[in-house]
Design a protein around this motif. Structure first.
Motif, PDB file in Angstrom:
ATOM      1  N   ASN A  78     -10.975  36.852  25.764  1.00 14.44           N
ATOM      2  CA  ASN A  78     -11.753  36.730  27.003  1.00 14.44           C
ATOM      3  C   ASN A  78     -12.827  35.637  26.887  1.00 14.44           C
ATOM      4  OD1 ASN A  78     -10.983  39.303  28.870  1.00 14.44           O
ATOM      5  ND2 ASN A  78     -10.823  39.818  26.708  1.00 14.44           N
ATOM      6  N   VAL A  79     -12.382  34.446  26.542  1.00 14.81           N
ATOM      7  CA  VAL A  79     -13.306  33.335  26.312  1.00 14.81           C
ATOM      8  C   VAL A  79     -13.787  32.758  27.649  1.00 14.81           C
ATOM      9  CG1 VAL A  79     -13.579  31.044  25.285  1.00 14.81           C
ATOM     10  CG2 VAL A  79     -12.176  32.783  24.134  1.00 14.81           C
ATOM     11  N   VAL A  80     -15.089  32.577  27.765  1.00 18.24           N
ATOM     12  CA  VAL A  80     -15.704  31.964  28.944  1.00 18.24           C
ATOM     13  C   VAL A  80     -16.617  30.827  28.470  1.00 18.24           C
ATOM     14  CG1 VAL A  80     -17.178  32.287  30.971  1.00 18.24           C
ATOM     15  CG2 VAL A  80     -15.649  34.126  30.233  1.00 18.24           C
ATOM     16  N   LEU A  81     -16.443  29.648  29.078  1.00 16.96           N
ATOM     17  CA  LEU A  81     -17.251  28.480  28.729  1.00 16.96           C
ATOM     18  C   LEU A  81     -18.227  28.179  29.867  1.00 16.96           C
ATOM     19  CD1 LEU A  81     -14.311  26.261  27.420  1.00 16.96           C
ATOM     20  CD2 LEU A  81     -15.895  27.620  26.032  1.00 16.96           C
ATOM     21  N   THR A  82     -19.441  27.798  29.507  1.00 10.66           N
ATOM     22  CA  THR A  82     -20.467  27.475  30.512  1.00 10.66           C
ATOM     23  C   THR A  82     -20.817  26.004  30.431  1.00 10.66           C
ATOM     24  OG1 THR A  82     -21.395  29.701  30.331  1.00 10.66           O
ATOM     25  CG2 THR A  82     -22.772  28.017  31.347  1.00 10.66           C
ATOM     26  N   LYS A  83     -20.708  25.328  31.588  1.00  8.99           N
ATOM     27  CA  LYS A  83     -21.049  23.909  31.649  1.00  8.99           C
ATOM     28  C   LYS A  83     -22.566  23.721  31.749  1.00  8.99           C
ATOM     29  CE  LYS A  83     -16.855  21.942  33.723  1.00  8.99           C
ATOM     30  NZ  LYS A  83     -16.295  21.186  34.876  1.00  8.99           N
TER      31      LYS A  83
END
Length: 260
Positions: A78-83
């Motif tokens: 459940n990887v989430v990346l934040t810009k």
């Protein structure tokens, strides 16, 4: 005379058509850059400040017990990346089994990441409850990977094995197979190891590698100091599995980010 004139007209028409060139498409001189690239997550196993060496190297836990390590692996999902602009990208179907083997650092390669500058990451240590009850899985979640108990107990989120002279086990073994996805003893941990002021830049073929340290000593330190005399074997969901999961929630820290 009319027939002769008609023949001449047809001849000229055929000649005109044969000389007519096909339309030429305008030449495209623009370079088409990819709108997405690859982010790599590299995990370096440590025990406190020391590199993890399997089987032959002894370490001390927070309780002062000596131990060595023969196996170390865990799921992230459940990887989430934040810009940098605070928008997020959720990596679809992101389930990875990170297995340390003592020879090289395991690397998770995530393709299809939209171009941009990323300042943070969030992921789950373990496998979410939905996948625990979704029937037969494949790939990283395939039961052949030795990280699955049963359809009622679910996945082993993280696994460590070794030995310790202080172990209360008759063979001095240490076996910590941590799992449990529901109720008061839920071991799922959502973590966001800080990037600090660093950023990962994805720009088409120019990807980025985020290098994490994974500190195994955290499994036995805080908030629950572990004595191997009394806690040496965890092989089912329960209170002890929850205690270890509470401990290892902060085992990841950023080493550096390399933008290619």
């Amino acid at each position: 005379m009319k027939t002769k004139l008609l023949i001449i007209t047809l001849f000229l028409s055929v000649a005109f058509i044969s000389c007519k060139k096909d339309p030429v498409e305008p030449e495209d001189n623009h370079t088409h850059e990819a709108s997405e690239g690859t982010l790599e997550l590299e995990f370096e196993a440590m025990v406190d400040t020391n590199a993890l060496v399997f089987n032959t190297q002894n370490y001390l836990n927070a309780n002062g017990d000596t131990f060595n390590v023969s196996l170390f692996k865990y799921y992230i999902s459940n990887v989430v990346l934040t810009k940098s602009d605070n928008s997020t990208y959720t990596v679809p179907n992101s389930y990875y089994l990170v297995t340390h083997n003592g020879t090289s650092n395991p690397v998770v390669s995530i393709g299809g990441v939209p171009n941009g500058t990323y300042k943070a990451i969030t992921f789950l240590i373990g496998v979410d409850s939905t996948r625990n009850v979704s029937g037969v899985q494949s790939g990283a979640l395939d039961p052949v990977n030795g990280m699955f108990w049963s359809w009622s107990s679910g996945y082993i989120m993280a696994k460590m094995e070794g030995t310790s002279p202080q172990s209360g086990n008759a063979s001095k073994a240490l076996k910590f197979h941590v799992g449990g996805f529901s109720g008061v003893n839920n071991t799922l941990k959502t973590v966001s190891p800080s990037f600090g002021t660093s950023t990962a830049t994805i720009n088409g073929e120019h990807g980025s590698t985020v290098h994490f340290k994974t500190d195994l000593s955290q499994w036995f330190k805080t908030p629950n100091t572990v004595s191997f005399a009394t806690m040496h074997t965890v092989h089912m969901p329960g209170t002890m599995a929850k205690m270890i999961a509470d401990n290892y929630a902060d085992m990841f820290s950023l080493e550096h980010i390399h933008n290619h």
